[in-house]
Design a protein around this motif. Sequence first.
Motif, PDB file in Angstrom:
ATOM      1  N   UNK A 178      -2.757  12.454  -3.091  1.00 58.02           N
ATOM      2  CA  UNK A 178      -4.060  11.805  -3.045  1.00 58.02           C
ATOM      3  C   UNK A 178      -3.969  10.288  -2.901  1.00 58.02           C
ATOM      4  N   UNK A 179      -2.877   9.692  -3.331  1.00 57.91           N
ATOM      5  CA  UNK A 179      -2.841   8.234  -3.451  1.00 57.91           C
ATOM      6  C   UNK A 179      -1.741   7.548  -2.659  1.00 57.91           C
ATOM      7  N   UNK A 180      -1.140   8.254  -1.708  1.00 59.30           N
ATOM      8  CA  UNK A 180      -0.060   7.636  -0.935  1.00 59.30           C
ATOM      9  C   UNK A 180      -0.499   6.344  -0.266  1.00 59.30           C
ATOM     10  N   UNK A 181      -1.744   6.287   0.190  1.00 65.03           N
ATOM     11  CA  UNK A 181      -2.192   5.109   0.939  1.00 65.03           C
ATOM     12  C   UNK A 181      -3.407   4.420   0.319  1.00 65.03           C
ATOM     13  N   UNK A 194      10.267  13.436  10.529  1.00 73.18           N
ATOM     14  CA  UNK A 194       9.661  13.723   9.230  1.00 73.18           C
ATOM     15  C   UNK A 194       9.796  12.530   8.306  1.00 73.18           C
ATOM     16  N   UNK A 195       8.790  12.316   7.486  1.00 70.25           N
ATOM     17  CA  UNK A 195       8.806  11.276   6.474  1.00 70.25           C
ATOM     18  C   UNK A 195       8.253  11.858   5.189  1.00 70.25           C
ATOM     19  N   UNK A 196       8.343  11.096   4.116  1.00 72.90           N
ATOM     20  CA  UNK A 196       7.758  11.523   2.856  1.00 72.90           C
ATOM     21  C   UNK A 196       6.263  11.778   3.040  1.00 72.90           C
ATOM     22  N   UNK A 197       5.592  10.882   3.774  1.00 72.77           N
ATOM     23  CA  UNK A 197       4.147  11.019   3.977  1.00 72.77           C
ATOM     24  C   UNK A 197       3.799  12.355   4.614  1.00 72.77           C
ATOM     25  N   UNK A 198       4.462  12.680   5.724  1.00 77.25           N
ATOM     26  CA  UNK A 198       4.115  13.904   6.443  1.00 77.25           C
ATOM     27  C   UNK A 198       4.512  15.145   5.652  1.00 77.25           C
ATOM     28  N   UNK A 257       1.002   3.441  -8.532  1.00 80.03           N
ATOM     29  CA  UNK A 257       1.504   4.773  -8.210  1.00 80.03           C
ATOM     30  C   UNK A 257       2.951   4.935  -8.648  1.00 80.03           C
ATOM     31  N   UNK A 258       3.732   3.860  -8.551  1.00 78.46           N
ATOM     32  CA  UNK A 258       5.117   3.904  -9.037  1.00 78.46           C
ATOM     33  C   UNK A 258       5.150   4.227 -10.515  1.00 78.46           C
ATOM     34  N   UNK A 259       4.261   3.590 -11.274  1.00 79.26           N
ATOM     35  CA  UNK A 259       4.208   3.834 -12.708  1.00 79.26           C
ATOM     36  C   UNK A 259       3.817   5.267 -13.032  1.00 79.26           C
ATOM     37  N   UNK A 287       0.809  -1.209   0.000  1.00 75.71           N
ATOM     38  CA  UNK A 287       0.000   0.000   0.000  1.00 75.71           C
ATOM     39  C   UNK A 287       0.851   1.272   0.000  1.00 75.71           C
ATOM     40  N   UNK A 288       2.186   1.141  -0.099  1.00 81.99           N
ATOM     41  CA  UNK A 288       3.061   2.300  -0.048  1.00 81.99           C
ATOM     42  C   UNK A 288       3.904   2.375  -1.306  1.00 81.99           C
ATOM     43  N   UNK A 289       4.102   3.596  -1.796  1.00 81.06           N
ATOM     44  CA  UNK A 289       4.863   3.799  -3.008  1.00 81.06           C
ATOM     45  C   UNK A 289       6.351   3.633  -2.714  1.00 81.06           C
ATOM     46  N   UNK A 290       7.097   3.186  -3.708  1.00 74.97           N
ATOM     47  CA  UNK A 290       8.541   3.083  -3.571  1.00 74.97           C
ATOM     48  C   UNK A 290       9.145   4.468  -3.432  1.00 74.97           C
TER      49      UNK A 290
END
Length: 311
Positions: free
Chosen positions: A280-283, A182-186, A290-292, A52-55
Motif C-alpha cells: 500500500x505504501x511503496x510510493x 523484475x523489481x521489488x515494486x513489480x 516505511x523503513x521504520x 519516496x522509495x523504501x530502502x
Amino acid sequence: MLSGIVFSPPVRKDTMTSRRIPSRTPSLSIIRALPALLALASTLVLGGCASNHVSLQEVREFADASARLGAYSELSSRYRDTYLREQPYLTPAADKIARDNDAKRRAAYEDFVSAQKAVVLYMQTLALLAGEGRFDLTAQIDDLGEGIKAHADSGLERKHVAAYTGLTRLLTRVIASGYQGRSVDTMVRDGDSDVQVLLDGMTTLTRLYARTNDNEKKTVLGIFDIEIPFASRPQDRMLVTLAKVHFLGKSQEYKLVDKRYDLALQGLKKVAEGHKKLRENLHSMPSDELRGILGKYARDLRVIRENLASS
C-alpha cells in the motif's frame, strides 16, 4: 612589443543611445563553480525522488524473516500424525472413527504444506530482488508440484487453490527468466493478492490444527481423570504413580504445543500485515516512515522465531 599594451574588456554599442556598454560574458569564477552547482542540483533532485522509495535493506530483512518463520510446517506434520499419538488411549469404537480421520489428514497433508512452500519461495524471491546476489531457486519451483486441491471440511477452499496457482505461475516466470525485468515494486504489486489469500488459508489451517490438538488433549488426558480414581487398591500404587508421572509429562507437552500454535498465528498475522503495508505504501509513504514500519515487523518476526526455538 606587446608589453605596453593593455587589453580592455570588449564593448558593444547601444544602438538606441550610442552608449558603449561592457559585454556580459560569464566570469571565470562562475564557470569554475558550475560543475559543483550542477552536482548539487542533481543531488537535490535525486534525493527528492529517493525519499519516496523504501530502502531495499528493510524489504530484504522483512522478506527473509517471513521466509524463516517455520512453525507452520512443523504444526502441519503434528496434525498429520495425530492418530499415532492418540491411538493408545482410544476405545475400539473411537479407534475406527480416528482411523478414518487419519486417512483424511494424510490425504490433505501435501496440499497443506504446499501452500506454505509457495509463500516461503515468494519471500525468498523478494529478498533476492531486494539484495545484490542472485541464486538459482529452480529446485524450489520443481518442489511445488503441479497444484493443490481444495479440502472444504478443513477450510482450504477454491480461492486458496486459485491463489496458489497464481503465485506459482508468477514465481515460475520470475525465476525462469533469471529475474529479468523484475523489481521489488513489480513483485510486490503482482504477488500481494495471492500472498494474502494463501496466508489467510494457512491461518485457517493453523486454527484447525489447534482445535484438533485440543480434542487430542482431551482424549489423552481425560483417560487419566477417569481411570486413576478407580485404581485404589494397594497393589495398584506403583501403577498409579507411573500414570501420574505420565500425565504430568503429557500435560507439559500440550502446554508447550498450545504456545506454539499461538506464536504461529501471531507470525502469520505479522507477515500478512507487513506485506500489506509494503504494497500500500511503496510510493505514498516517506521512506523513513516505511523503513521504520518494515523494520518493526522484521524484528517482531525474529522474536517470534526465537520464542518458537526456545519453547
